[in-house]
Design an enzyme around this catalytic site. Structure first.
Site, PDB file in Angstrom:
ATOM      1  N   ARG A 111       0.851  -1.284  -0.101  1.00  0.00           N
ATOM      2  CA  ARG A 111      -0.186  -0.115   0.132  1.00  0.00           C
ATOM      3  C   ARG A 111       0.921   1.216   0.107  1.00  0.00           C
ATOM      4  NH1 ARG A 111      -1.422   3.626   4.900  1.00  0.00           N
ATOM      5  NH2 ARG A 111      -2.911   5.196   4.016  1.00  0.00           N
ATOM      6  N   HIS A 155      -2.224  11.174   0.695  1.00  0.00           N
ATOM      7  CA  HIS A 155      -1.580  10.905   2.078  1.00  0.00           C
ATOM      8  C   HIS A 155      -0.950  12.407   2.559  1.00  0.00           C
ATOM      9  CE1 HIS A 155      -0.103   7.840   4.850  1.00  0.00           C
ATOM     10  NE2 HIS A 155       0.117   8.682   5.406  1.00  0.00           N
ATOM     11  N   GLU A 200      -6.439   9.082   6.551  1.00  0.00           N
ATOM     12  CA  GLU A 200      -7.008   9.429   7.925  1.00  0.00           C
ATOM     13  C   GLU A 200      -7.226  10.986   7.686  1.00  0.00           C
ATOM     14  OE1 GLU A 200      -3.475   8.894  10.350  1.00  0.00           O
ATOM     15  OE2 GLU A 200      -3.270   6.831  10.590  1.00  0.00           O
ATOM     16  N   ASN A 323      -6.252   2.303   9.975  1.00  0.00           N
ATOM     17  CA  ASN A 323      -4.942   2.313  10.447  1.00  0.00           C
ATOM     18  C   ASN A 323      -5.276   2.176  12.105  1.00  0.00           C
ATOM     19  OD1 ASN A 323      -4.038   2.776   7.967  1.00  0.00           O
ATOM     20  ND2 ASN A 323      -3.725   5.017   8.235  1.00  0.00           N
ATOM     21  N   TYR A 325      -3.283   2.211  15.973  1.00  0.00           N
ATOM     22  CA  TYR A 325      -1.919   2.167  16.796  1.00  0.00           C
ATOM     23  C   TYR A 325      -2.207   1.940  18.212  1.00  0.00           C
ATOM     24  CZ  TYR A 325       0.456   3.457  12.516  1.00  0.00           C
ATOM     25  OH  TYR A 325       1.049   3.734  11.271  1.00  0.00           O
ATOM     26  N   GLU A 384      -2.495   0.419   8.297  1.00  0.00           N
ATOM     27  CA  GLU A 384      -1.197   0.831   8.944  1.00  0.00           C
ATOM     28  C   GLU A 384      -1.452   0.080  10.634  1.00  0.00           C
ATOM     29  OE1 GLU A 384      -0.453   4.543   9.427  1.00  0.00           O
ATOM     30  OE2 GLU A 384      -0.653   5.228   7.108  1.00  0.00           O
TER      31      GLU A 384
END
Ligand code: FCB
Length: 484
Positions: A111, A155, A200, A323, A325, A384
């Site tokens: 990606r 992005h 995002e 994504n 985290y 991600e």
């Protein structure tokens, strides 16, 4: 489908229970030492993720225009180590080597993002053919080496010329983005099967337009609201336009999602968590899937919403990129930029990465369960997930990064758990393929599974690269194997 029982039997002996996702830790107590791990389903894609400005360099080549990140990073005081993306990983010239490493790892997918200012140097008008040629070469090389391309159209590197007209705060950008999407797909849509519109939008809207610690460095809630709404519109508009011309492609978008919890048991922190959750998650998810903003933000957005907007934003997607985290632990903060909320302390004992971000693999299961329960269980990819650590220098051709291996392993186990619980998760792309330019942190934070020496640009695969390659090969390593 993985059965829950298989997961329980899969935990390797000798793993500290405290290091495991909550449910799995409970299960381990009762489980015997395993002979082999469970299997990620056949067709599950393992791969790596990057973004254009963070790796490409070559900012003045082949007609590329300036982006907001060029401007921002060249403004003194904006980037922690005073660096910029002028050279970055020099991926623009070294992409063949990077593709080769992915092929060696056995990755099924890559990606990456396309730099709008390479395609349209000032954000509008005819395409810059040499800029598109670069992505053409990249895509052909990926296909030749058996790595499936997964492209993201945006992005965060907006053409500066569009920023000069207000960027995402100017509604005209919706038409510009839609044109850019169509131009790019006209060139690459025959070979790239999966396309994300945005990366995002909430993070770009919050950090770039309210906090100002990311490009374009705008501040204030009003700018956040305009940027967020116009990104939602651009996403809906571009998906509709591209779907009309390319009905067979997989079209979607990428959100940063995190469970949001109050950091204390004070009622005002609980309320702050609701507001923060809307800003981070709901203001992306609800318009796309339900055609409305969360109740708590609807009034704020009213001034920028026009008739028909919410119908345009709500559009079926072929996938959602997630994504992930960690969780957000938040407090009420009247001066907090995010809807009067801010980050509070993590729960005691929470492990953190070099970014100070909490390591909470079970949060990934929670995010996917929310998509399953509240948003119709869309097909998802983890686009991600990864961690920055202060890695040691390369030695004997590798970098020993056991903490990153453990991080990835725990999150793959969380993926398995989510799949076992019925979530439509189809792949995992680690962030990131390479150490790279980590926005306001410059080169001070290394997220790669491949070390990059920024003086020589030499690549050295880390132990985490070898680990993911073993997973991709289907070796029963650390309780995880892939394959039928
Ligand atoms: C995400 C960004 C990505 C990278 C990681 C660490 O929010 O999408 O570019 O910076 O964080």
């Amino acid at each position: 489908m993985i059965r829950r029982r298989d997961l329980l039997l899969a935990m390797p002996a000798g793993l500290a229970a405290s290091a495991l996702p909550r449910d799995l830790a409970l299960a381990q107590a009762a489980a015997p030492a395993p002979a082999a791990g469970p299997r990620l389903p056949a067709g599950f894609t393992l791969g790596a993720s990057t973004s254009s400005y963070q790796i490409e360099g070559a900012v003045n080549e082949d007609g590329r225009g300036a982006s907001i990140w060029d401007t921002f990073s060249h403004t003194p005081g904006r980037i922690k180590d005073g660096s910029n993306g002028d050279v970055a990983c020099d991926h623009y010239h070294r992409f063949a080597e990077d593709v080769e490493l992915m092929a060696q790892a056995g990755f099924g997918g890559y990606r990456f993002s396309i730099a709008w200012p390479r395609v349209q140097p000032d954000g509008t008008g005819a395409p810059n053919v040499p800029g598109l040629d670069f992505y053409d070469r990249l895509v052909d090389r990926l296909l030749a080496r058996g790595v499936k391309p997964f492209a993201c159209l945006y992005h965060w590197d907006l053409p500066q010329a569009l920023q000069d007209k207000g960027g995402w705060t100017n509604r005209d950008i919706v038409g510009c983005f839609t044109d850019y999407a169509q131009l790019t797909l006209a060139r690459l849509g025959d070979r790239v099967p999966r396309w994300a519109m945005l990366n995002e939008p909430s993070v770009h809207a919050i950090f770039g337009h309210a906090f100002g610690n990311h490009a374009p460095g705008m501040t204030g809630w009003k700018n956040y609201l305009a940027a967020q709404h116009h990104m939602n519109l651009a996403q809906g508009s571009a998906i509709r336009a591209v779907r009309a011309s390319h009905p067979r492609l997989g079209l979607g978008t990428v959100f940063s999602l995190q469970p949001v919890l109050p950091a204390t048991d004070k009622p005002q922190d609980a309320q702050a968590a609701v507001r923060f959750d809307a800003a981070w998650n709901g203001n992306n998810l609800d318009p796309l899937f339900h055609g409305r903003y969360p109740q708590i933000s609807a009034g704020d957005f009213a001034p920028v919403i026009r008739d028909g907007d919410l119908d345009l934003i709500k559009v079926p997607v072929d996938f959602l990129g997630v994504n992930y985290y960690g969780r957000a632990h938040v407090i009420d903060d009247p001066n907090g930029v995010i809807a009067g909320a801010g980050w509070g302390p993590h729960p005691p004992g929470t492990r953190t990465t070099a970014m100070g971000w909490p390591i909470e693999p079970h949060g990934l299961v929670e995010v996917l369960a929310r998509l399953r329960d509240d948003y119709g269980n869309p097909q998802t990819f983890i686009t991600e997930n990864g961690a920055a650590y202060d890695d040691p220098a390369p030695k004997a051709g590798t970098v020993n990064d056991p903490a990153r291996v453990a991080f990835i392993r725990e999150h793959l186990l969380a993926c398995q758990q989510a799949i076992a619980e019925g979530c439509a998760l189809k792949g995992y792309y680690v962030w990131s393929l390479l150490d790279n330019f980590e926005w306001a942190e410059g080169y001070s934070r290394r997220f790669g599974i491949i070390h990059v020496d920024f003086a020589t640009l030499q690549r050295t695969p880390k132990a985490s690269f070898a680990y993911l390659a073993a997973v991709a090969r289907g070796e029963p390593t650390g309780g995880i194997v892939t394959g039928p």
